[in-house]
Every structure is written in structure tokens, then in C-alpha cells.
Design a protein around this motif. Sequence first.
Motif, PDB file in Angstrom:
ATOM      1  N   LEU A 252       5.316  -2.380  20.261  1.00  0.00           N
ATOM      2  CA  LEU A 252       6.660  -2.276  19.704  1.00  0.00           C
ATOM      3  C   LEU A 252       7.500  -1.213  20.400  1.00  0.00           C
ATOM      4  O   LEU A 252       8.703  -1.141  20.161  1.00  0.00           O
ATOM      5  N   ASP A 253       6.886  -0.399  21.245  1.00  0.00           N
ATOM      6  CA  ASP A 253       7.630   0.670  21.907  1.00  0.00           C
ATOM      7  C   ASP A 253       8.725   0.150  22.820  1.00  0.00           C
ATOM      8  O   ASP A 253       9.692   0.858  23.104  1.00  0.00           O
ATOM      9  N   ILE A 254       8.588  -1.088  23.321  1.00  0.00           N
ATOM     10  CA  ILE A 254       9.653  -1.622  24.172  1.00  0.00           C
ATOM     11  C   ILE A 254      10.920  -1.905  23.368  1.00  0.00           C
ATOM     12  O   ILE A 254      11.982  -2.138  23.952  1.00  0.00           O
ATOM     13  N   PHE A 255      10.803  -1.873  22.046  1.00  0.00           N
ATOM     14  CA  PHE A 255      11.976  -2.048  21.188  1.00  0.00           C
ATOM     15  C   PHE A 255      12.382  -0.739  20.511  1.00  0.00           C
ATOM     16  O   PHE A 255      13.177  -0.745  19.568  1.00  0.00           O
ATOM     17  N   SER A 256      11.830   0.377  20.996  1.00  0.00           N
ATOM     18  CA  SER A 256      12.221   1.685  20.467  1.00  0.00           C
ATOM     19  C   SER A 256      13.635   2.015  20.925  1.00  0.00           C
ATOM     20  O   SER A 256      14.151   1.417  21.883  1.00  0.00           O
ATOM     21  N   PRO A 257      14.311   2.962  20.282  1.00  0.00           N
ATOM     22  CA  PRO A 257      15.683   3.300  20.696  1.00  0.00           C
ATOM     23  C   PRO A 257      15.801   3.664  22.170  1.00  0.00           C
ATOM     24  O   PRO A 257      16.807   3.368  22.812  1.00  0.00           O
ATOM     25  N   ALA A 258      14.754   4.280  22.732  1.00  0.00           N
ATOM     26  CA  ALA A 258      14.812   4.702  24.134  1.00  0.00           C
ATOM     27  C   ALA A 258      14.734   3.532  25.106  1.00  0.00           C
ATOM     28  O   ALA A 258      15.227   3.620  26.233  1.00  0.00           O
ATOM     29  N   LEU A 259      14.110   2.423  24.674  1.00  0.00           N
ATOM     30  CA  LEU A 259      13.865   1.315  25.593  1.00  0.00           C
ATOM     31  C   LEU A 259      14.506  -0.006  25.181  1.00  0.00           C
ATOM     32  O   LEU A 259      14.493  -0.960  25.969  1.00  0.00           O
ATOM     33  N   LEU A 260      15.059  -0.078  23.990  1.00  0.00           N
ATOM     34  CA  LEU A 260      15.573  -1.351  23.483  1.00  0.00           C
ATOM     35  C   LEU A 260      16.628  -1.956  24.397  1.00  0.00           C
ATOM     36  O   LEU A 260      16.549  -3.138  24.772  1.00  0.00           O
ATOM     37  N   ALA A 261      17.640  -1.175  24.768  1.00  0.00           N
ATOM     38  CA  ALA A 261      18.716  -1.706  25.606  1.00  0.00           C
ATOM     39  C   ALA A 261      18.170  -2.177  26.954  1.00  0.00           C
ATOM     40  O   ALA A 261      18.529  -3.256  27.439  1.00  0.00           O
ATOM     41  N   ALA A 262      17.294  -1.376  27.556  1.00  0.00           N
ATOM     42  CA  ALA A 262      16.733  -1.751  28.850  1.00  0.00           C
ATOM     43  C   ALA A 262      15.899  -3.020  28.738  1.00  0.00           C
ATOM     44  O   ALA A 262      15.958  -3.902  29.607  1.00  0.00           O
ATOM     45  N   THR A 263      15.115  -3.140  27.666  1.00  0.00           N
ATOM     46  CA  THR A 263      14.303  -4.344  27.466  1.00  0.00           C
ATOM     47  C   THR A 263      15.170  -5.586  27.376  1.00  0.00           C
ATOM     48  O   THR A 263      14.897  -6.609  28.025  1.00  0.00           O
ATOM     49  N   LEU A 264      16.227  -5.516  26.584  1.00  0.00           N
ATOM     50  CA  LEU A 264      17.098  -6.676  26.394  1.00  0.00           C
ATOM     51  C   LEU A 264      17.850  -7.021  27.681  1.00  0.00           C
ATOM     52  O   LEU A 264      17.966  -8.194  28.052  1.00  0.00           O
ATOM     53  N   LEU A 265      18.357  -6.003  28.375  1.00  0.00           N
ATOM     54  CA  LEU A 265      19.118  -6.255  29.600  1.00  0.00           C
ATOM     55  C   LEU A 265      18.227  -6.810  30.708  1.00  0.00           C
ATOM     56  O   LEU A 265      18.627  -7.733  31.429  1.00  0.00           O
ATOM     57  N   MET A 266      17.020  -6.269  30.847  1.00  0.00           N
ATOM     58  CA  MET A 266      16.102  -6.786  31.860  1.00  0.00           C
ATOM     59  C   MET A 266      15.693  -8.230  31.542  1.00  0.00           C
ATOM     60  O   MET A 266      15.588  -9.070  32.433  1.00  0.00           O
ATOM     61  N   THR A 267      15.473  -8.501  30.252  1.00  0.00           N
ATOM     62  CA  THR A 267      15.101  -9.861  29.850  1.00  0.00           C
ATOM     63  C   THR A 267      16.212 -10.848  30.154  1.00  0.00           C
ATOM     64  O   THR A 267      15.969 -11.939  30.703  1.00  0.00           O
ATOM     65  N   LEU A 268      17.435 -10.490  29.823  1.00  0.00           N
ATOM     66  CA  LEU A 268      18.565 -11.382  30.087  1.00  0.00           C
ATOM     67  C   LEU A 268      18.777 -11.573  31.590  1.00  0.00           C
ATOM     68  O   LEU A 268      19.045 -12.691  32.047  1.00  0.00           O
ATOM     69  N   ALA A 269      18.654 -10.481  32.352  1.00  0.00           N
ATOM     70  CA  ALA A 269      18.842 -10.579  33.803  1.00  0.00           C
ATOM     71  C   ALA A 269      17.800 -11.516  34.410  1.00  0.00           C
ATOM     72  O   ALA A 269      18.121 -12.381  35.236  1.00  0.00           O
ATOM     73  N   TYR A 270      16.551 -11.357  34.002  1.00  0.00           N
ATOM     74  CA  TYR A 270      15.483 -12.211  34.542  1.00  0.00           C
ATOM     75  C   TYR A 270      15.663 -13.661  34.100  1.00  0.00           C
ATOM     76  O   TYR A 270      15.486 -14.595  34.892  1.00  0.00           O
ATOM     77  N   LEU A 271      16.040 -13.868  32.844  1.00  0.00           N
ATOM     78  CA  LEU A 271      16.234 -15.232  32.335  1.00  0.00           C
ATOM     79  C   LEU A 271      17.323 -15.963  33.116  1.00  0.00           C
ATOM     80  O   LEU A 271      17.133 -17.112  33.536  1.00  0.00           O
ATOM     81  N   PHE A 272      18.460 -15.302  33.316  1.00  0.00           N
ATOM     82  CA  PHE A 272      19.559 -15.963  34.023  1.00  0.00           C
ATOM     83  C   PHE A 272      19.230 -16.173  35.502  1.00  0.00           C
ATOM     84  O   PHE A 272      19.624 -17.183  36.093  1.00  0.00           O
ATOM     85  N   GLN A 273      18.478 -15.240  36.099  1.00  0.00           N
ATOM     86  CA  GLN A 273      18.065 -15.454  37.490  1.00  0.00           C
ATOM     87  C   GLN A 273      17.087 -16.612  37.596  1.00  0.00           C
ATOM     88  O   GLN A 273      17.103 -17.366  38.580  1.00  0.00           O
TER      89      GLN A 273
END
Length: 458
Positions: A252-273
Amino acid sequence: MTASVIDPRKFIDEQPMTRIQVLIVALTVLFSAVDGFDVLAIAVSGSGIMAEFGLDRAELGLVLSMELIGMAIGSIVLGGIADKLGRRVMLLSCLLVMASGMWAASLASSIETLSAVRIYTGLGIGGLLSSTNAVVAEFSNHKQRGLCISLMVIGYPLGGIACGAIGHAILGAQGASWRDMFIVGAWLSVALFPITWLLLPESVHWLTRVQPQNALARVNHALKKLGHTGVASLPITRALNANRLQAKSSILDIFSPALLAATLLMTLAYLFQMLTFYYILKWTPAIVVQMGIGAASAAGVLFWVNVGGVLGGLSFGFLSRRIGLKPLTMVILVLTSLAVALFGQSKPQLAELSSLAAAAGFFANAGVSGIYTLMAVVFPTHVRATGTGFVIGMGRAGAIVSPWLAGILMQQGFERGDELASVLAYVALLMGLCSLVAALCLAFLGTKHNQATEQAVA
């Protein structure tokens, strides 16, 4: 003589890479190549599978998607387990799953069995991919890390090239020997198992942070095997102080406040690529055939897509040593969008199609290399496989949707009465824009705070 103070991870991060470290990076290239071989093996075997089981194209498409579904699940679930149990045990386990799954596919007597086996095989490949990215990041030094990850990524198109060559050699005109493709894939995974067992120690980064039983002895064994000096003691880490709590919460740490935005942005970037990447990978042969060029020549155009992908990954690796990782990746994603749009404008001439397809493959795979490298920067050690697995798993939705979405867009164009050239240009433009969206996602991505997170949890 042993060092008594220095963090053992600094040997890996700051010293020149040893021969064994280079060989381990080469091993990860082979892991990625098996992924590329397996994904395209089912594609080149499609005609034989359709003929043997009496499938139509829609039913075949469902079978083709089974592995991707398994890969998505495997990336997310097994990536988290790799952060708990270690990289080595996960890689070896996934190789066994892949070998047994590919062998079982060669024996499938029904389409239901084949579909189930493909999901099972996908689980192994998904776990392998999420762990492989962590291994590259943790066995390469800071200076060469971008290049090493790029080399790992080019394994996919190399596997595609090998698959095309082997398929051409063993498949008949109707694909009746399709089972042999999976036997070859099974033996490839079997061959990698003893190599991995003998060559790959457990990650020093993982051992130092988690510090399981006999951690000091295992760290020194790994350091000695890699050609570095041992240590007298291990640093006290926050992971050690809160080991039990961390083991429960790491996923669950990838959804912690420190990493949540990065997790979502990386996921969206990879999905669209992936939407753009798999449009080029899956639709290129069909587009070439629709232009009135023979199927054999269409396969040749796909070959140039993979050659372009290899060169793109290599070029990104060398450029990343001189240019900032994030801006370089964003520029390449923008160029991917332009290259795919130009491919859609191509005339029905084999030389022009091959050149533009190679350019699209070059930038598309270079963009994938950039996103993989960013994952190693964004996610700290204790969630590196988890974060990578989640991004890959969710991003594979783009791989699943891409061929289907492009097909719908083409069908809509034809139903409006548009000419073939107009439809292909329109669809290529829209699918290429997905890479532009991926670049936009990275524009909002921060990396400095994630590097701080790595230090805070060390």
C-alpha cells in the motif's frame, strides 16, 4: 579486509560495474526477450490455432488477450510478493511457471484449455517483468543505470525478431506446426533457469533494507560474487526497526501521500504509451496487407518495427547519460506521436512503409525505455517491484485495448464511406496522440521528492 562503516549499497551504486554485474544485466535482456517471443508466438501461430479449433477472428482475439490479462495480474500481485520475498526467488519461480505454461500450451486439446494456460503463463511473465526492472536498477551503478534499463527494454523487440525468424523456419503455410512455437518458448525458459540460479545472487539493496535472517552473511556472499569488498556490519534501517509493520504495509506504500501522485502519473503515462506502442506492433501487418501488399512483405515491415525498437532503446540509453531523464523521455514521447502520425500518411510503397514503421518503432520503444527508467527513479527500493508491477499491470490494459480501439476507429471510418488512406491517417493520428498524453502526464511528475523518499526509508 572488510569495510566496517560504509553502506554496502554504495558499492553497487558508486563503484564501476564488475563483469558479473554486466552479465546480470545481459541476463535481464534475455528475460525481456522471452516476453517478446511469447507475446508474438501466439500472434504468428494465430492462423494454425484458428484452423485447428475452428475459430473466427473474434474468438481468436479473445485467446490472444488471455496472456495479457494474466500478465496484468501477475505484474501487480507478484511484484508485491517480490518486495517481500526477494528478487532471486521470484525470478526463478516465474521461469518455472513460464516454462510449464508454454509446454502445456503445446499440449492443449481445446480452446478453453489453451486460454487457461495462456493466463497461467501470463502470470509468470508479469511477475518476471516487475522483478526484472528492480534487478536492473539494483545491480547497476548510478552512472550506467539508464543505459542498463534501456538495454533490458530492447530485449522485447529482440525477442520479436527471434520469434519471426523461428516462426518462418518452423511454421508451415497454414501454421499447422503452431505447437512447436510454444515448445521452443518452453525450452528458452528452461535454459534460463540454471543460468539464473548460478549467476544471480539476491539483491544487496533488498537484503540491506529488509535484513532477513543471516542478512550480513548473505550480503557479503552477494558482494563477493559481484566482485566487491564485504562489510563488517549492516546499517540500521527504518525498515529493520519497523520490519513487521513494513511487511504488512509495503504494497500500500505506493498509494501513500509521498508516492500516490507519482504512482498515478507513471501508470497513466505507461498506459497511454502502450496504446500507441501496441497499435504499431499489432496493426502494422494488417495495415500493410490492406494497402495491397503481400502478407510476406507485411511481416517484413513488422521486422523493421522491431529493428527500430532495438535502435531506439539503445539510443535512449546513451542519450540518458547526457540529458536529463524526464525531459528526454518527454521529447521522445512527443516524437513518437509525430512518427506514428507520419506512418499513417504513408503511401502503399514497401520502402516508404518500412522506413516510417522503423521510425515509429524507434521512438515508441525509446519512450518505453524512458518510462521504465523513470520507474527505477520514482519508486524506492522497498516498493520498487511493487510499484513497477502495478504500473506494468495497469498499463497492460492499454496493450489489451489498443488493437480493439484501433479496429473500432477503422470500422467507423469505413462505415462513413471514407477512403482507406483517410481512415489510416485518421486512426494513426488519434493513436499517436496517446503518446502526447503520456508526455503530458510526465510533465506533472516530480522525481526529487521520490529520491528523498528513498533516503527516508533506507
